[in-house]
Design a protein around this motif. Sequence first.
Motif, PDB file in Angstrom:
ATOM      1  N   LYS A  45       0.867  -1.184   0.000  1.00 47.40           N
ATOM      2  CA  LYS A  45       0.000   0.000   0.000  1.00 47.40           C
ATOM      3  C   LYS A  45       0.900   1.230   0.000  1.00 47.40           C
ATOM      4  N   GLU A 101       0.979   5.439   0.268  1.00 47.31           N
ATOM      5  CA  GLU A 101       0.133   6.456   0.911  1.00 47.31           C
ATOM      6  C   GLU A 101       0.830   7.814   0.891  1.00 47.31           C
ATOM      7  N   THR A 115      -4.165   6.940  -1.452  1.00 46.83           N
ATOM      8  CA  THR A 115      -3.606   5.599  -1.271  1.00 46.83           C
ATOM      9  C   THR A 115      -3.801   4.786  -2.539  1.00 46.83           C
ATOM     10  N   GLU A 155      -3.417   0.476  -3.379  1.00 44.07           N
ATOM     11  CA  GLU A 155      -3.056  -0.865  -2.915  1.00 44.07           C
ATOM     12  C   GLU A 155      -2.818  -1.766  -4.111  1.00 44.07           C
TER      13      GLU A 155
END
Length: 132
Positions: A37, A39, A70, A72
């Motif tokens: 992930k 961010e 974000t 993922e």
Amino acid sequence: MKSKFLVFSLFLSFGLLASCSSDGGSGNPPADSRQVKYEVTATTGGSFNVIYFTATGSATPENFTAVPWTKEVTMQSNVQAVTFNASVANATPGQTITSKVYVGGVVKRQGTSTVQANGTAFVALQPYTFQN
């Protein structure tokens, strides 16, 4: 012009960082953890740019104006490492931008930069190498 400079800086930093290696030290997740992930958070608004790795290991740029941001990704098994760069332009001087890379839900790389008088800031993280 600032935008072109920031994008050029991001690509240049990516090239430099992609050639670095990790020492594979402690704190790495289990070898089977491939969930990443990315961010970005900030105490300012502005025009944000990032370069992150896709599931296949390709570097991909993205632009946005709202934070937090974000992304993922589940990395393919042949991807050996990831890195992440973030920048902001047209931001309030003295404010901050922070970028993080999580692997297996745990922060593995993070950095913070303060916006300069010209309204820009840049964060380049060291690559994270997966265990094989």
